[in-house]
Design a protein around this motif. Sequence first.
Motif, PDB file in Angstrom:
ATOM      1  N   ALA A 181       0.837  -1.206   0.000  1.00  0.00           N
ATOM      2  CA  ALA A 181       0.000   0.000   0.000  1.00  0.00           C
ATOM      3  C   ALA A 181       0.873   1.259   0.000  1.00  0.00           C
ATOM      4  O   ALA A 181       0.539   2.257  -0.638  1.00  0.00           O
ATOM      5  CB  ALA A 181      -0.934  -0.010   1.213  1.00  0.00           C
ATOM      6  N   LEU A 182       2.007   1.182   0.692  1.00  0.00           N
ATOM      7  CA  LEU A 182       2.884   2.363   0.746  1.00  0.00           C
ATOM      8  C   LEU A 182       3.529   2.668  -0.598  1.00  0.00           C
ATOM      9  O   LEU A 182       3.910   3.809  -0.865  1.00  0.00           O
ATOM     10  CB  LEU A 182       3.994   2.149   1.789  1.00  0.00           C
ATOM     11  N   MET A 183       3.668   1.638  -1.443  1.00  0.00           N
ATOM     12  CA  MET A 183       4.280   1.848  -2.753  1.00  0.00           C
ATOM     13  C   MET A 183       3.528   2.885  -3.573  1.00  0.00           C
ATOM     14  O   MET A 183       4.068   3.491  -4.483  1.00  0.00           O
ATOM     15  CB  MET A 183       4.368   0.529  -3.533  1.00  0.00           C
ATOM     16  N   ALA A 184       2.257   3.071  -3.273  1.00  0.00           N
ATOM     17  CA  ALA A 184       1.477   4.082  -3.988  1.00  0.00           C
ATOM     18  C   ALA A 184       1.801   5.488  -3.477  1.00  0.00           C
ATOM     19  O   ALA A 184       1.268   6.458  -3.975  1.00  0.00           O
ATOM     20  CB  ALA A 184      -0.018   3.796  -3.845  1.00  0.00           C
ATOM     21  N   ARG A 185       2.679   5.574  -2.466  1.00  0.00           N
ATOM     22  CA  ARG A 185       3.001   6.840  -1.815  1.00  0.00           C
ATOM     23  C   ARG A 185       1.723   7.587  -1.417  1.00  0.00           C
ATOM     24  O   ARG A 185       1.465   8.705  -1.870  1.00  0.00           O
ATOM     25  CB  ARG A 185       3.863   7.716  -2.738  1.00  0.00           C
ATOM     26  N   PRO A 186       0.914   6.936  -0.588  1.00  0.00           N
ATOM     27  CA  PRO A 186      -0.392   7.521  -0.263  1.00  0.00           C
ATOM     28  C   PRO A 186      -0.271   8.728   0.659  1.00  0.00           C
ATOM     29  O   PRO A 186       0.686   8.837   1.430  1.00  0.00           O
ATOM     30  CB  PRO A 186      -1.099   6.375   0.455  1.00  0.00           C
ATOM     31  N   LYS A 187      -1.254   9.585   0.588  1.00  0.00           N
ATOM     32  CA  LYS A 187      -1.381  10.663   1.563  1.00  0.00           C
ATOM     33  C   LYS A 187      -2.106  10.125   2.780  1.00  0.00           C
ATOM     34  O   LYS A 187      -1.880  10.572   3.893  1.00  0.00           O
ATOM     35  CB  LYS A 187      -2.170  11.818   0.959  1.00  0.00           C
ATOM     36  N   ILE A 188      -2.998   9.185   2.533  1.00  0.00           N
ATOM     37  CA  ILE A 188      -3.720   8.562   3.643  1.00  0.00           C
ATOM     38  C   ILE A 188      -3.691   7.050   3.469  1.00  0.00           C
ATOM     39  O   ILE A 188      -3.880   6.532   2.371  1.00  0.00           O
ATOM     40  CB  ILE A 188      -5.158   9.118   3.751  1.00  0.00           C
ATOM     41  N   LEU A 189      -3.389   6.361   4.564  1.00  0.00           N
ATOM     42  CA  LEU A 189      -3.243   4.910   4.530  1.00  0.00           C
ATOM     43  C   LEU A 189      -4.357   4.286   5.371  1.00  0.00           C
ATOM     44  O   LEU A 189      -4.517   4.617   6.544  1.00  0.00           O
ATOM     45  CB  LEU A 189      -1.874   4.546   5.109  1.00  0.00           C
ATOM     46  N   LEU A 190      -5.130   3.398   4.753  1.00  0.00           N
ATOM     47  CA  LEU A 190      -6.203   2.716   5.467  1.00  0.00           C
ATOM     48  C   LEU A 190      -5.714   1.317   5.842  1.00  0.00           C
ATOM     49  O   LEU A 190      -5.333   0.537   4.966  1.00  0.00           O
ATOM     50  CB  LEU A 190      -7.450   2.609   4.583  1.00  0.00           C
ATOM     51  N   LEU A 191      -5.710   1.007   7.123  1.00  0.00           N
ATOM     52  CA  LEU A 191      -5.217  -0.298   7.579  1.00  0.00           C
ATOM     53  C   LEU A 191      -6.352  -1.066   8.236  1.00  0.00           C
ATOM     54  O   LEU A 191      -6.890  -0.643   9.260  1.00  0.00           O
ATOM     55  CB  LEU A 191      -4.081  -0.108   8.584  1.00  0.00           C
ATOM     56  N   ASP A 192      -6.702  -2.219   7.637  1.00  0.00           N
ATOM     57  CA  ASP A 192      -7.798  -3.009   8.187  1.00  0.00           C
ATOM     58  C   ASP A 192      -7.231  -4.208   8.955  1.00  0.00           C
ATOM     59  O   ASP A 192      -6.757  -5.167   8.355  1.00  0.00           O
ATOM     60  CB  ASP A 192      -8.737  -3.466   7.068  1.00  0.00           C
ATOM     61  N   GLU A 193      -7.287  -4.125  10.275  1.00  0.00           N
ATOM     62  CA  GLU A 193      -6.827  -5.190  11.162  1.00  0.00           C
ATOM     63  C   GLU A 193      -5.423  -5.699  10.825  1.00  0.00           C
ATOM     64  O   GLU A 193      -5.236  -6.892  10.575  1.00  0.00           O
ATOM     65  CB  GLU A 193      -7.835  -6.352  11.151  1.00  0.00           C
ATOM     66  N   PRO A 194      -4.442  -4.815  10.902  1.00  0.00           N
ATOM     67  CA  PRO A 194      -3.068  -5.258  10.591  1.00  0.00           C
ATOM     68  C   PRO A 194      -2.499  -6.243  11.615  1.00  0.00           C
ATOM     69  O   PRO A 194      -1.534  -6.919  11.316  1.00  0.00           O
ATOM     70  CB  PRO A 194      -2.264  -3.946  10.583  1.00  0.00           C
ATOM     71  N   SER A 195      -3.111  -6.349  12.804  1.00  0.00           N
ATOM     72  CA  SER A 195      -2.534  -7.238  13.816  1.00  0.00           C
ATOM     73  C   SER A 195      -3.199  -8.604  13.817  1.00  0.00           C
ATOM     74  O   SER A 195      -2.828  -9.480  14.604  1.00  0.00           O
ATOM     75  CB  SER A 195      -2.673  -6.604  15.204  1.00  0.00           C
ATOM     76  N   LEU A 196      -4.149  -8.803  12.922  1.00  0.00           N
ATOM     77  CA  LEU A 196      -4.938 -10.032  12.941  1.00  0.00           C
ATOM     78  C   LEU A 196      -4.067 -11.276  12.816  1.00  0.00           C
ATOM     79  O   LEU A 196      -3.313 -11.441  11.868  1.00  0.00           O
ATOM     80  CB  LEU A 196      -5.951 -10.002  11.783  1.00  0.00           C
ATOM     81  N   GLY A 197      -4.180 -12.140  13.810  1.00  0.00           N
ATOM     82  CA  GLY A 197      -3.493 -13.423  13.761  1.00  0.00           C
ATOM     83  C   GLY A 197      -1.992 -13.365  13.950  1.00  0.00           C
ATOM     84  O   GLY A 197      -1.297 -14.319  13.635  1.00  0.00           O
ATOM     85  N   LEU A 198      -1.468 -12.245  14.460  1.00  0.00           N
ATOM     86  CA  LEU A 198      -0.020 -12.152  14.634  1.00  0.00           C
ATOM     87  C   LEU A 198       0.369 -12.340  16.094  1.00  0.00           C
ATOM     88  O   LEU A 198      -0.379 -11.989  17.009  1.00  0.00           O
ATOM     89  CB  LEU A 198       0.475 -10.786  14.158  1.00  0.00           C
ATOM     90  N   ALA A 199       1.571 -12.870  16.294  1.00  0.00           N
ATOM     91  CA  ALA A 199       2.104 -13.018  17.651  1.00  0.00           C
ATOM     92  C   ALA A 199       2.301 -11.633  18.257  1.00  0.00           C
ATOM     93  O   ALA A 199       2.622 -10.685  17.554  1.00  0.00           O
ATOM     94  CB  ALA A 199       3.433 -13.756  17.590  1.00  0.00           C
ATOM     95  N   PRO A 200       2.109 -11.521  19.601  1.00  0.00           N
ATOM     96  CA  PRO A 200       2.179 -10.209  20.262  1.00  0.00           C
ATOM     97  C   PRO A 200       3.450  -9.421  19.947  1.00  0.00           C
ATOM     98  O   PRO A 200       3.384  -8.211  19.735  1.00  0.00           O
ATOM     99  CB  PRO A 200       2.133 -10.585  21.745  1.00  0.00           C
ATOM    100  N   ILE A 201       4.554 -10.097  19.863  1.00  0.00           N
ATOM    101  CA  ILE A 201       5.809  -9.400  19.600  1.00  0.00           C
ATOM    102  C   ILE A 201       5.790  -8.738  18.223  1.00  0.00           C
ATOM    103  O   ILE A 201       6.247  -7.608  18.038  1.00  0.00           O
ATOM    104  CB  ILE A 201       7.012 -10.372  19.740  1.00  0.00           C
ATOM    105  N   LEU A 202       5.162  -9.447  17.271  1.00  0.00           N
ATOM    106  CA  LEU A 202       5.054  -8.913  15.916  1.00  0.00           C
ATOM    107  C   LEU A 202       4.086  -7.738  15.872  1.00  0.00           C
ATOM    108  O   LEU A 202       4.293  -6.760  15.160  1.00  0.00           O
ATOM    109  CB  LEU A 202       4.540 -10.002  14.976  1.00  0.00           C
ATOM    110  N   VAL A 203       3.009  -7.853  16.671  1.00  0.00           N
ATOM    111  CA  VAL A 203       2.033  -6.774  16.722  1.00  0.00           C
ATOM    112  C   VAL A 203       2.736  -5.490  17.141  1.00  0.00           C
ATOM    113  O   VAL A 203       2.528  -4.423  16.566  1.00  0.00           O
ATOM    114  CB  VAL A 203       0.903  -7.112  17.718  1.00  0.00           C
TER     115      VAL A 203
END
Lengths: 236, 301
Positions: free
Chosen positions: A149-171
Amino acid sequence: MRLEIKDLHVKYGNVGVLHGVNLTVEEGEIVTILGANGAGKSTTLMSISGLVKPSSGKIIFGGEDITKLKSHKIVERGVAQSPEGRRVFGTLTVDENLLLGGFTNFDANHKAKTREWIYHLFPILKERATQLAGTLSGGEQQMLAIARALMARPKILLLDEPSLGLAPILVKTIFETIREINETGVTVVLVEQNARAALKLAHRGYVLEVGKIVLEDSAETLLANPKVQNAYLGGG
Amino acid sequence: MEEFVQQLTNGLAVGSIYALIALGYTMVYGVLKLINFAHGDLFTLGAYLGLTLLTSFSLQDKMGPLAAVGLLAIMVMGLVALIGALLDRVAYKPLRDSPRLSAVVSALGASIFLQNTVMLIYGARFRVYPQDILPRTVIDFFGMPIPLMRILILLVSLAMMVALYTFIQKTRIGTAIRAAAIDQGAARLMGINVDRVILIVFMVGPALGGAAGLMVGLYYGQINFTMGWVYGLKAFTAAILGGIGNIPGAMLGGLLLGVMEALGAAYISIAWKDAIAFMVLILILIVRPKGILGERVAEKI
Ligand SMILES: Nc1ncnc2c1ncn2[C@@H]1O[C@H](COP(=O)(O)OP(=O)(O)OP(=O)(O)O)[C@@H](O)[C@H]1O
Ligand SMILES: [Mg+2]
């Protein structure tokens, strides 16, 4: 550039899912949207990105009405999304996924710089560049989804549940990276199940319940709110 | 041995034609999960447009056979590509959000429409390509006589397949096509104009199919308005055999089917020639519905 959602109504078939959502995100903010399963968080993000067309209401970005624009035009305006469930292109390489993320970006020089920045944010992606995205671990796929998503060099970034299913350390890593991205001037809208982490990161938050905004405040106030604590912070 | 080499080369030539048509089925299926039943008729159109252009401009008198055929191929491919784009506009695009069955019915309707249009314009009888366009040279292949045409068809088809493969694998648009085939929604989130991707697919596939029609006209010399039905069904079989939605699969499936058919006709019975293709189709659907290279399980149409 400021994002405004005005009285947004969305239906799937004839089932109403959003019933008049109002929401504003100022330039440079991190705003989180909290809500139970099925509240309509993803639908809100998909409406902003133009993949779901609302039955009424308006979405205004930087003063321009983008409600009826086609999705690729919305990306061109500087709105990028890392969707729920990551949805990386599993049979394409990491490199190809990133290439597609920058699909609307034609400035080769700019793209090279963005890629450097992304490799700085997520060094692991550089190592995995020629690997198929489907062979990455869940955490790596999430990084790829954000990087893409960042490759588009956005002005605004929409993140839908980026922590889903990840280990706490990764979160933790992912959330730190989101802050780093925001500090470069990218506005962030963060949808999260992990309400505590999201509120600690965000400046402001909205609470969505069955298609309506029921609460809106600064992140600290929401964290301290007993209703929020009960419903979303496991009783606080 | 000679019989075998003759049948093998013949099978490869015919198979490469199946492969070119199969690519059109597989590309559309890849992106839209739709079987474009009218694709065989676009192949027929290629054959007829080739005949018309060839005879009405007397190209071969003006520029010699090879240049004439080259120019002809470009014109036929361009025209059939435009018709393919138009077909999508008229028959499929309005149904993009409708249930899948609507699009299937529309595809069958488009097929019947195109077939009858060809019949009304050109008549129901076989039409004959001029015989003197390409030299009927026979070359010596380790002491065996092989028609040059056969080799040319194989080489030209292979060149087109390599070109397509390179386009799909190496270019920005090709990568977008692959992305749209994997996840249309995610592709749109990348800023890919999926409508444009679909349009390109509906031009590239028919262009290859049209070229295949032209080759059949040049190779066999006879064309008929129903030819798209048999070739279409065989190419569809080839696409399933290789794994529908998979581009190398369509190429492999086409060549394999052509060879099986030719060898079957020679060593079992010529009467079985067409039946072989359908036996292959039924067998593959029972034994390995996802085809040789397919990753996805073939969905019900
Ligand atoms: N494509 C769709 N077609 C029909 N109904 C849908 C579709 N997508 C979502 N819904 C329904 O709309 C409602 C809101 O869904 P949405 O995905 O926006 O919720 P959410 O807040 O993101 O939930 P979650 O926390 O589970 O991701 C749900 O009841 C869901 O079942
Ligand atoms: Mg959701």
